[in-house]
Design an enzyme around this catalytic site. Structure first.
Site, PDB file in Angstrom:
ATOM      1  N   HIS A 207      12.692 -43.849 -12.408  1.00 60.74           N
ATOM      2  CA  HIS A 207      12.088 -45.195 -12.389  1.00 60.74           C
ATOM      3  C   HIS A 207      12.240 -45.800 -13.788  1.00 60.74           C
ATOM      4  O   HIS A 207      12.118 -45.096 -14.791  1.00 60.74           O
ATOM      5  CB  HIS A 207      10.619 -45.088 -11.995  1.00 60.74           C
TER       6      HIS A 207
ATOM      7  N   GLU B  98      10.292 -47.458 -15.550  1.00 58.38           N
ATOM      8  CA  GLU B  98       9.137 -47.245 -16.434  1.00 58.38           C
ATOM      9  C   GLU B  98       9.200 -45.861 -17.071  1.00 58.38           C
ATOM     10  O   GLU B  98       8.820 -45.670 -18.223  1.00 58.38           O
ATOM     11  CB  GLU B  98       7.831 -47.450 -15.639  1.00 58.38           C
TER      12      GLU B  98
ATOM     13  N   GLU C 159      16.595 -51.326  -8.585  1.00 54.28           N
ATOM     14  CA  GLU C 159      15.436 -52.066  -9.072  1.00 54.28           C
ATOM     15  C   GLU C 159      15.779 -52.785 -10.378  1.00 54.28           C
ATOM     16  O   GLU C 159      15.729 -52.171 -11.454  1.00 54.28           O
ATOM     17  CB  GLU C 159      14.277 -51.107  -9.350  1.00 54.28           C
TER      18      GLU C 159
ATOM     19  N   SER D 240       9.087 -56.624  -7.184  1.00 58.46           N
ATOM     20  CA  SER D 240       8.172 -57.675  -6.693  1.00 58.46           C
ATOM     21  C   SER D 240       8.372 -58.008  -5.217  1.00 58.46           C
ATOM     22  O   SER D 240       8.243 -59.169  -4.819  1.00 58.46           O
ATOM     23  CB  SER D 240       8.294 -58.944  -7.554  1.00 58.46           C
TER      24      SER D 240
ATOM     25  N   LYS E  87       2.042 -46.204  -8.761  1.00 59.40           N
ATOM     26  CA  LYS E  87       1.991 -46.078 -10.222  1.00 59.40           C
ATOM     27  C   LYS E  87       0.642 -45.441 -10.620  1.00 59.40           C
ATOM     28  O   LYS E  87       0.123 -44.617  -9.879  1.00 59.40           O
ATOM     29  CB  LYS E  87       2.200 -47.435 -10.894  1.00 59.40           C
TER      30      LYS E  87
ATOM     31  N   GLY F 197       7.232 -55.827 -11.220  1.00 59.60           N
ATOM     32  CA  GLY F 197       5.885 -56.211 -11.639  1.00 59.60           C
ATOM     33  C   GLY F 197       5.801 -57.588 -12.269  1.00 59.60           C
ATOM     34  O   GLY F 197       4.780 -57.945 -12.855  1.00 59.60           O
TER      35      GLY F 197
ATOM     36  N   ASN G  85       4.995 -47.309  -4.236  1.00 60.67           N
ATOM     37  CA  ASN G  85       4.807 -46.649  -5.525  1.00 60.67           C
ATOM     38  C   ASN G  85       3.517 -47.178  -6.142  1.00 60.67           C
ATOM     39  O   ASN G  85       3.480 -48.309  -6.617  1.00 60.67           O
ATOM     40  CB  ASN G  85       6.011 -46.954  -6.437  1.00 60.67           C
TER      41      ASN G  85
HETATM   42  C1  PEP Z   1       8.125 -50.428  -8.543  1.00 59.36           C
HETATM   43  O1  PEP Z   1       7.067 -49.944  -8.906  1.00 59.36           O
HETATM   44  O2  PEP Z   1       9.121 -49.722  -8.405  1.00 59.36           O
HETATM   45  C2  PEP Z   1       8.164 -51.862  -8.284  1.00 59.36           C
HETATM   46  C3  PEP Z   1       9.265 -52.391  -7.797  1.00 59.36           C
HETATM   47  O3  PEP Z   1       7.028 -52.580  -8.564  1.00 59.36           O
HETATM   48  P1  PEP Z   1       6.697 -54.082  -8.071  1.00 59.36           P
HETATM   49  O4  PEP Z   1       6.914 -54.124  -6.590  1.00 59.36           O
HETATM   50  O5  PEP Z   1       5.275 -54.288  -8.465  1.00 59.36           O
HETATM   51  O6  PEP Z   1       7.647 -54.996  -8.788  1.00 59.36           O
END
Ligand code: PEP
Length: 259
Positions: free
Chosen positions: A102, A104, A174, A220, A14, A180, A12
């Site tokens: 997601h 976000e 998640e 992460s 973003k 992040g 992803n």
């Molecule tokens: C994500 O964007 O869904 C995500 C898990 O980001 P990151 O791996 O940077 O934590």
């Protein structure tokens, strides 16, 4: 994880990488993954919308084994929704997988469980596969509400779906506090929540569907954490944000998932 479920690693991006950078990134990524790995792992990339046509062209022209993904979509095919993206248009660009729900999108843009469910239906309607995200905040985790939160999101997101649709989709667990931030759930914690999700899917749609649905962990993920994660029986892959922007790191994650 059972060999019947093919692992899936999704990048992803973003709001990162313009279309020139996107082209270089997919070419470098594909080049750095040995061909035979793609028989063992599905790999999707989810660029910003402005990159999708360029990435599609490269995937087609160079016959890359990468699956083209999107990061979200609207639920209607067309209409007066300024700035939104039609799932029909994504399908026309040969997008295979669409992330929805997601955290976000939920936290920053007000997406509700009901909206996520409408998107899941719309993604299926256009022949694509949803990657439906769920996850708890740090406060919810500390209050012992992780399972309740996640299973509520999953039940709402799967409302009114057919069993075969659920069997074919991807659910991404998640934890919001791990996205992040550099913090990751332990492999045991990720396994416990993914197992609970599979159990809830089984209770609603039957054991065959539970055995087929693929569940990713996201938060992460790095190459160094992939092996332990992928060794968990209910973790079938990873949704990767930051580390997917680096083709070498993402390639290592993919290759560890294939082992
Ligand atoms: C994500 O964007 O869904 C995500 C898990 O980001 P990151 O791996 O940077 O934590």
């Amino acid at each position: 994880m059972p060999t019947s479920r093919k692992p899936i690693i999704s990048g992803n991006w973003k709001m990162n990488l313009n279309h020139f950078e996107a082209i270089q990134t997919v070419q470098k990524l594909h080049y750095s993954i040995p061909k035979e790995v793609f028989d063992k792992v599905d790999v999707s990339v989810h660029p910003p919308f402005t990159d999708i046509r360029s990435v599609q062209t490269v995937i087609e022209a160079d016959d890359l084994d990468l699956l083209l993904g999107a990061q979200h979509c609207h639920w209607d095919d067309k209409g007066a929704f300024t700035g939104e993206i039609s799932p029909a248009f994504l399908a026309k660009l040969d997008v295979k997988l669409v992330v929805c729900g997601h955290s976000e999108r939920r936290d920053l843009f007000g997406e509700t469980d009901e909206m996520v469910n409408k998107k899941v239906h719309a993604i299926f309607k256009h022949g694509m596969t949803p990657i439906m995200c769920c996850g708890e905040s740090l406060d919810e985790r500390e209050a012992g509400e992780t399972e309740a939160k996640v299973l509520t999101q999953v039940a709402a997101g799967l409302a009114k779906l057919q069993a075969d649709q659920v069997a074919s989709m991807v659910i991404a667990y998640e934890p919001i506090w791990a996205i992040g931030t550099g913090k990751t759930a332990t492999a045991d914690d990720a396994q416990a929540v993914c197992k609970a999700i599979r159990g809830a899917v089984g209770a609603q749609f039957g054991s065959d569907v539970a055995a087929a649905v693929r569940i990713q962990y996201g938060g992460s993920v790095k190459a160094g954490t992939t092996v332990e994660l992928m060794a968990q029986p209910d973790v079938d892959g990873a949704l990767v944000g930051g580390a997917s922007l680096d083709p070498d790191e993402f390639s290592r994650i993919v290759q560890f998932a294939a082992d």
